[in-house]
Design an enzyme around this catalytic site. Structure first.
Site, short mmCIF file in Angstrom:
data_model
loop_
_atom_site.label_atom_id
_atom_site.label_comp_id
_atom_site.label_asym_id
_atom_site.label_seq_id
_atom_site.Cartn_x
_atom_site.Cartn_y
_atom_site.Cartn_z
N HIS A 137 0.74 -1.17 0.07
CA HIS A 137 0.21 0.02 0.02
C HIS A 137 0.84 1.42 0.15
CE1 HIS A 137 0.46 -0.06 4.45
NE2 HIS A 137 0.41 1.15 4.17
N ASP A 167 0.18 -7.78 1.63
CA ASP A 167 0.52 -6.27 1.66
C ASP A 167 2.03 -6.02 1.59
OD1 ASP A 167 -0.11 -3.57 1.87
OD2 ASP A 167 0.43 -3.35 3.87
N SER A 258 4.96 2.61 7.66
CA SER A 258 4.47 1.56 6.69
C SER A 258 5.70 1.19 6.01
CB SER A 258 3.37 1.91 5.77
OG SER A 258 2.19 2.00 6.28
#
Length: 511
Positions: A137, A167, A258
């Site tokens: 993402h 992911d 992230s």
């Protein structure tokens, strides 16, 4: 001389006998003294004599060396997106898809004159020639990806591979002799051990925070396909092959983390930071990282095959617990209860059947669907695995050869039966006599869980509903559910009774 030797021998023998008597007397006194000890005093004795055998992947409690060795290998990932994304969805190219993921961009009113939206995240250098692990993402749909190294150099990056199901993404920059983060072993991680989160949160530079591993094998439902209820197409419900088995930590992590590193105090990578549970969008105590063993396998697949190769057992199952064990007719409250096997799948070929309880995979205990997903997620089609199941009160081993995702075709339609079943987004249990009597039905299965965004959820069929027939055929168990789904290649017709006693019928097309 002989008399002296004899005297020494007698003295030595006397000492040995005396010592033995003293030790025996001490043990008697010790036993008596323990019996009179308080609870706290008894625990001191217990723990003094019973050191823990648990070992973890962690090193020293001092974090300075680990932080110093890891920080140069964690990079800032900066992404740029097209203006059309800003005009269609504000400055958040992901829309609502990753509501709780780090790196989420703040929405704003669409402005055709606004500059192209930008995002930020983190990445972990794993090879000296520029391969970097990050989150899918972080880089998905980006028109431009830049990596800012710890020495302030800014280099362009290209995507080698992306996998929505985990992911994870692998990107590459053109550089050499880069600092790397050593890969660890996430199987060795223990709940309670110290960990460090390293990344680029919020608008800050490289940041290190410390915490402990709060839990393992966490499923939080964040990778399941998200659907706009107003635009749901029952003809084409999204498949769900996501793998969630997160390491949960209370190390402080925020947006921008992230793709960053979760490391032990030896400075070894044990996870890729991926999500937070938060009502405010910032840290509230719960962060989640993808185990590095799963990440390693995905990255290797990108390098070797250009895509992820995934193996499948070919079973549907549900986790056993105290609440559902009796209904399933077992006293076991741990393990995975096999609801059905896919015809032609690895489990069916090996001889597994409905009612088996999966206990171990390759001699590793399996207590949750997440732990099984994680283990199988590190394997490929053709790999051999050993499943230990409980059948008729006895443990039995089965050797399986994992299959690919081609599935098993329906007899007359070419549609994969597993795809149709999975699109329903529900699990079922058999009915006991008391429930049949309560709802006035002669047969049926009870809905025990609902997956968000799938058919049962979209038609608001609640948990606890009784499904009495599918495609005109009465159903009593999961095998009959699968058989009934094969009867019609174009429509699925469900009939049953809701928890409040109302009868219902739902019909939807199958593409």
């Amino acid at each position: 001389m002989n008399r002296n030797v004899k005297k020494i021998g007698i003295t030595l023998l006397t000492a040995i006998v005396g010592g033995a008597v003293a030790i025996g007397a001490y043990k008697i006194l010790e036993t008596n003294s323990i019996s009179g000890m308080s609870l706290a005093e008894r625990q001191k004795v217990y723990f003094a004599n019973n050191p823990s055998e648990i070992t973890s992947s962690t090193g020293a409690v001092d974090f300075t060396q680990a932080a110093a060795s890891v920080s140069p290998g964690v990079v800032h990932v900066r992404t740029t997106y097209s203006k059309s994304m800003a005009q269609n969805g504000g400055n958040d190219p992901f829309g609502d898809m990753f509501e709780d993921f780090f790196g989420r961009r703040q929405r704003s009113t669409p402005n055709p004159n606004a500059p192209a939206p930008m995002g930020k995240g983190s990445g972990v250098i794993v090879t000296s020639d520029g391969y970097i692990m990050t989150n899918n993402h972080v880089v998905e749909d980006a028109e431009k990806i830049e990596v800012i190294l710890s020495d302030k150099r800014v280099l362009s990056a290209k995507v080698i591979g992306r996998d929505k199901n985990t992911d994870l993404a692998l990107i590459k920059i053109e550089a050499s002799e880069l600092p790397i983060v050593k890969l660890g072993n996430s199987d060795n991680v223990k709940v309670g051990e110290w960990v460090l989160a390293v990344g680029y949160p919020l608008t800050l530079e490289s940041t290190v925070t410390a915490g402990i591993v709060s839990a393992k094998s966490r499923q939080i439902g964040i990778l399941a396909p998200q659907i706009d209820r107003n635009n749901f197409d029952p003809n084409n419900p999204p498949p769900n092959s996501s793998i969630e088995s997160f390491i949960q930590t209370d190390a402080v992590i925020n947006r921008g983390n992230s793709g960053g590193a979760l490391v032990n105090t030896n400075g070894e990578l044990i996870g890729i930071n991926s999500a937070i549970a938060s009502q405010s969008g910032t840290y509230e105590g719960y962060g989640f990282a993808i185990p590095v063993n799963l990440a390693k396998k995905v990255m290797d697949d990108f390098l070797k095959y250009g895509e992820v190769k995934r193996g499948y057992i070919g079973v549907t199952f549900q986790e056993l617990n105290f609440d559902n064990a009796e209904q399933l007719g077992t006293k076991e409250i741990e393990g995975l209860y096999v609801n059905s096997t896919v015809e032609g799948g690895a489990a069916a070929i090996a001889g597994l059947k409905k009612g088996d309880i999966i206990k171990r995979l390759n001699n590793n205990d399996i207590t949750s669907s997440a732990s099984l997903q994680e283990k199988i997620g590190t394997m490929r089609p053709g790999d051999k695995v050993s499943l230990t199941v409980l059948r008729d009160g006895k443990m039995k081993d089965f050797n399986l050869i994992l299959k690919g995702d081609t599935g098993t075709k329906l007899a007359n339609s070419g549609k994969e039966v597993t795809e149709v079943a999975n699109s329903l987004g529900a699990t079922f249990n058999t009915l006991n006599d008391a429930t049949k009597k309560k709802y006035g039905v002669a047969n049926g299965v009870v809905v025990t869980s609902i997956t968000a965004g799938k058919v049962f959820d979209m038609y608001e069929i609640p948990k606890g509903t009784i499904i009495t027939s599918i495609n005109g055929k009465g159903v009593n168990d999961n095998d009959q559910v699968m058989a009934a789904l094969k009867q019609n290649s174009s429509m699925v017709d469900l009939r049953g009774v809701t928890p409040d006693g109302s009868t219902f019928r739902v019909t939807f097309p199958v593409k």
